[in-house]
Design a protein around this motif. Structure first.
Motif, PDB file in Angstrom:
ATOM      1  N   ASN A 125       0.819  -1.212   0.000  1.00 34.05           N
ATOM      2  CA  ASN A 125       0.000   0.000   0.000  1.00 34.05           C
ATOM      3  C   ASN A 125       0.854   1.264   0.000  1.00 34.05           C
ATOM      4  OD1 ASN A 125      -2.691  -0.960  -0.033  1.00 34.05           O
ATOM      5  ND2 ASN A 125      -2.440  -1.620   2.086  1.00 34.05           N
ATOM      6  N   LYS A 126       2.165   1.138  -0.165  1.00 33.65           N
ATOM      7  CA  LYS A 126       3.030   2.315  -0.022  1.00 33.65           C
ATOM      8  C   LYS A 126       2.788   3.359  -1.117  1.00 33.65           C
ATOM      9  CE  LYS A 126       7.473   1.419  -2.197  1.00 33.65           C
ATOM     10  NZ  LYS A 126       8.881   1.181  -1.927  1.00 33.65           N
ATOM     11  N   LEU A 127       2.171   2.990  -2.228  1.00 35.69           N
ATOM     12  CA  LEU A 127       1.866   3.956  -3.282  1.00 35.69           C
ATOM     13  C   LEU A 127       0.386   4.354  -3.299  1.00 35.69           C
ATOM     14  CD1 LEU A 127       4.047   2.458  -6.155  1.00 35.69           C
ATOM     15  CD2 LEU A 127       4.540   4.448  -4.736  1.00 35.69           C
ATOM     16  N   SER A 128      -0.366   3.897  -2.328  1.00 35.58           N
ATOM     17  CA  SER A 128      -1.793   4.198  -2.262  1.00 35.58           C
ATOM     18  C   SER A 128      -2.038   5.703  -2.235  1.00 35.58           C
ATOM     19  CB  SER A 128      -2.396   3.562  -1.013  1.00 35.58           C
ATOM     20  OG  SER A 128      -3.778   3.840  -0.943  1.00 35.58           O
ATOM     21  N   GLY A 129      -2.853   6.175  -3.164  1.00 32.46           N
ATOM     22  CA  GLY A 129      -3.207   7.585  -3.225  1.00 32.46           C
ATOM     23  C   GLY A 129      -2.160   8.480  -3.846  1.00 32.46           C
ATOM     24  N   LYS A 130      -1.035   7.908  -4.281  1.00 32.90           N
ATOM     25  CA  LYS A 130       0.030   8.721  -4.871  1.00 32.90           C
ATOM     26  C   LYS A 130      -0.038   8.675  -6.393  1.00 32.90           C
ATOM     27  CE  LYS A 130       3.113   8.087  -0.996  1.00 32.90           C
ATOM     28  NZ  LYS A 130       4.370   7.532  -0.525  1.00 32.90           N
ATOM     29  N   ASN A 131       0.407   9.768  -7.011  1.00 34.14           N
ATOM     30  CA  ASN A 131       0.545   9.804  -8.468  1.00 34.14           C
ATOM     31  C   ASN A 131       1.919   9.241  -8.814  1.00 34.14           C
ATOM     32  OD1 ASN A 131      -1.901  11.148  -8.472  1.00 34.14           O
ATOM     33  ND2 ASN A 131      -0.982  13.145  -8.727  1.00 34.14           N
ATOM     34  N   PHE A 132       1.960   8.330  -9.778  1.00 33.18           N
ATOM     35  CA  PHE A 132       3.241   7.749 -10.185  1.00 33.18           C
ATOM     36  C   PHE A 132       3.150   7.183 -11.591  1.00 33.18           C
ATOM     37  CE2 PHE A 132       0.904   4.427  -8.014  1.00 33.18           C
ATOM     38  CZ  PHE A 132       1.124   3.289  -8.772  1.00 33.18           C
ATOM     39  N   CYS A 133       4.280   6.788 -12.129  1.00 31.69           N
ATOM     40  CA  CYS A 133       4.363   6.200 -13.467  1.00 31.69           C
ATOM     41  C   CYS A 133       4.823   4.750 -13.365  1.00 31.69           C
ATOM     42  CB  CYS A 133       5.372   6.946 -14.342  1.00 31.69           C
ATOM     43  SG  CYS A 133       4.962   8.660 -14.628  1.00 31.69           S
ATOM     44  N   VAL A 134       4.257   3.909 -14.210  1.00 37.32           N
ATOM     45  CA  VAL A 134       4.732   2.543 -14.384  1.00 37.32           C
ATOM     46  C   VAL A 134       5.403   2.514 -15.745  1.00 37.32           C
ATOM     47  CG1 VAL A 134       4.061   0.132 -14.659  1.00 37.32           C
ATOM     48  CG2 VAL A 134       2.883   1.584 -12.970  1.00 37.32           C
ATOM     49  N   VAL A 135       6.657   2.099 -15.775  1.00 38.42           N
ATOM     50  CA  VAL A 135       7.438   2.128 -17.008  1.00 38.42           C
ATOM     51  C   VAL A 135       7.866   0.713 -17.366  1.00 38.42           C
ATOM     52  CG1 VAL A 135       9.477   3.068 -18.146  1.00 38.42           C
ATOM     53  CG2 VAL A 135       8.280   4.432 -16.427  1.00 38.42           C
ATOM     54  N   GLY A 136       7.522   0.284 -18.582  1.00 39.01           N
ATOM     55  CA  GLY A 136       7.951  -1.022 -19.077  1.00 39.01           C
ATOM     56  C   GLY A 136       7.008  -2.131 -18.710  1.00 39.01           C
ATOM     57  N   LYS A 137       7.554  -3.333 -18.638  1.00 40.91           N
ATOM     58  CA  LYS A 137       6.791  -4.515 -18.266  1.00 40.91           C
ATOM     59  C   LYS A 137       7.761  -5.573 -17.785  1.00 40.91           C
ATOM     60  CE  LYS A 137       6.880  -6.413 -22.933  1.00 40.91           C
ATOM     61  NZ  LYS A 137       8.079  -5.683 -23.284  1.00 40.91           N
ATOM     62  N   LEU A 138       7.270  -6.530 -17.033  1.00 36.93           N
ATOM     63  CA  LEU A 138       8.098  -7.621 -16.559  1.00 36.93           C
ATOM     64  C   LEU A 138       8.222  -8.667 -17.664  1.00 36.93           C
ATOM     65  CD1 LEU A 138       9.604  -8.922 -14.194  1.00 36.93           C
ATOM     66  CD2 LEU A 138       7.442  -9.919 -13.473  1.00 36.93           C
ATOM     67  N   THR A 139       9.428  -9.146 -17.900  1.00 35.41           N
ATOM     68  CA  THR A 139       9.656 -10.171 -18.905  1.00 35.41           C
ATOM     69  C   THR A 139      10.216 -11.406 -18.218  1.00 35.41           C
ATOM     70  OG1 THR A 139      10.134  -8.483 -20.552  1.00 35.41           O
ATOM     71  CG2 THR A 139      10.861 -10.712 -21.054  1.00 35.41           C
ATOM     72  N   TYR A 140       9.553 -12.521 -18.414  1.00 36.88           N
ATOM     73  CA  TYR A 140      10.007 -13.783 -17.836  1.00 36.88           C
ATOM     74  C   TYR A 140      10.917 -14.506 -18.823  1.00 36.88           C
ATOM     75  CZ  TYR A 140       6.442 -13.185 -14.259  1.00 36.88           C
ATOM     76  OH  TYR A 140       5.691 -12.697 -13.233  1.00 36.88           O
ATOM     77  N   HIS A 141      11.845 -15.279 -18.308  1.00 40.96           N
ATOM     78  CA  HIS A 141      12.747 -16.076 -19.133  1.00 40.96           C
ATOM     79  C   HIS A 141      11.941 -17.150 -19.876  1.00 40.96           C
ATOM     80  CE1 HIS A 141      16.012 -18.817 -20.170  1.00 40.96           C
ATOM     81  NE2 HIS A 141      16.804 -17.760 -20.045  1.00 40.96           N
ATOM     82  N   VAL A 142      12.389 -17.511 -21.061  1.00 45.58           N
ATOM     83  CA  VAL A 142      11.684 -18.500 -21.889  1.00 45.58           C
ATOM     84  C   VAL A 142      11.545 -19.834 -21.148  1.00 45.58           C
ATOM     85  CG1 VAL A 142      13.709 -19.366 -23.125  1.00 45.58           C
ATOM     86  CG2 VAL A 142      11.469 -19.396 -24.239  1.00 45.58           C
ATOM     87  N   ASP A 143      12.451 -20.160 -20.240  1.00 50.61           N
ATOM     88  CA  ASP A 143      12.340 -21.412 -19.482  1.00 50.61           C
ATOM     89  C   ASP A 143      11.071 -21.450 -18.636  1.00 50.61           C
ATOM     90  OD1 ASP A 143      14.659 -22.389 -20.585  1.00 50.61           O
ATOM     91  OD2 ASP A 143      15.910 -21.917 -18.835  1.00 50.61           O
ATOM     92  N   TYR A 144      10.618 -20.288 -18.180  1.00 55.79           N
ATOM     93  CA  TYR A 144       9.358 -20.206 -17.430  1.00 55.79           C
ATOM     94  C   TYR A 144       8.203 -20.691 -18.298  1.00 55.79           C
ATOM     95  CZ  TYR A 144       5.348 -17.956 -15.148  1.00 55.79           C
ATOM     96  OH  TYR A 144       4.139 -17.694 -14.570  1.00 55.79           O
ATOM     97  N   TYR A 145       8.190 -20.275 -19.563  1.00 61.52           N
ATOM     98  CA  TYR A 145       7.126 -20.673 -20.475  1.00 61.52           C
ATOM     99  C   TYR A 145       7.268 -22.134 -20.895  1.00 61.52           C
ATOM    100  CZ  TYR A 145       6.014 -15.788 -20.388  1.00 61.52           C
ATOM    101  OH  TYR A 145       5.668 -14.545 -19.948  1.00 61.52           O
ATOM    102  N   LYS A 146       8.484 -22.634 -20.967  1.00 59.80           N
ATOM    103  CA  LYS A 146       8.695 -24.066 -21.239  1.00 59.80           C
ATOM    104  C   LYS A 146       8.111 -24.895 -20.100  1.00 59.80           C
ATOM    105  CE  LYS A 146      12.834 -23.603 -24.086  1.00 59.80           C
ATOM    106  NZ  LYS A 146      14.279 -23.858 -24.189  1.00 59.80           N
ATOM    107  N   PHE A 147       8.368 -24.449 -18.869  1.00 59.26           N
ATOM    108  CA  PHE A 147       7.817 -25.130 -17.694  1.00 59.26           C
ATOM    109  C   PHE A 147       6.291 -25.125 -17.733  1.00 59.26           C
ATOM    110  CE2 PHE A 147       5.975 -24.483 -13.448  1.00 59.26           C
ATOM    111  CZ  PHE A 147       6.253 -25.729 -12.880  1.00 59.26           C
ATOM    112  N   LEU A 148       5.694 -23.965 -18.024  1.00 59.23           N
ATOM    113  CA  LEU A 148       4.239 -23.886 -18.078  1.00 59.23           C
ATOM    114  C   LEU A 148       3.673 -24.750 -19.196  1.00 59.23           C
ATOM    115  CD1 LEU A 148       3.539 -20.090 -17.432  1.00 59.23           C
ATOM    116  CD2 LEU A 148       3.200 -22.010 -15.869  1.00 59.23           C
TER     117      LEU A 148
END
Length: 124
Positions: free
Chosen positions: A23-46
């Motif tokens: 909750n540390k950003l609750s009510g605050k204005n901020f930017c989210v930049v980019g996205k999380l990228t998982y390693h291809v091995d994660y998708y092989k596992f799935l």
């Protein structure tokens, strides 16, 4: 952190996955930049876990359709892997954006990414 120099008052100690439930950003204005990228091995596992039969885990730019939106995205050729990839990216972005608790507060969160979210107001 490389993008931090381009923003006023950057939050450099926060990252994708590191804010779940916070909750540390609750009510605050901020930017989210980019996205999380998982390693291809994660998708092989799935894929193995979900019995998706494919040997092709290569990624490339594709014109894709997800939840009625058509866009260019760097993803898998296999449609089942694409679906998993998109749901993972979307979930992580929603988690990050909603750290501002947008439903309960008047905070503004700006999202800078190449993955579209249905809830977003697009500014061109």
């Amino acid at each position: 952190q490389g993008a931090a120099k381009h923003f006023n008052n950057p939050v450099v100690d926060s990252y994708f996955g590191g804010l779940r439930g916070s909750n540390k950003l609750s009510g605050k204005n901020f930017c989210v930049v980019g996205k999380l990228t998982y390693h291809v091995d994660y998708y092989k596992f799935l894929a193995k876990t979900l019995n998706i039969e494919t040997e092709d885990f290569s990624m490339d730019n594709h014109q894709v359709k997800y939840k009625g939106m058509i866009f260019q995205y760097y993803t898998f050729e296999n449609p089942e892997l694409q679906q998993i990839h998109f749901e993972q990216v979307e979930g992580d972005l929603i988690q990050a954006v909603h750290r501002g608790r947008l439903i309960r507060t008047n905070s503004v969160v700006e999202l800078f990414t190449n993955f579209p979210l249905l809830q977003a107001e697009y500014i061109y």
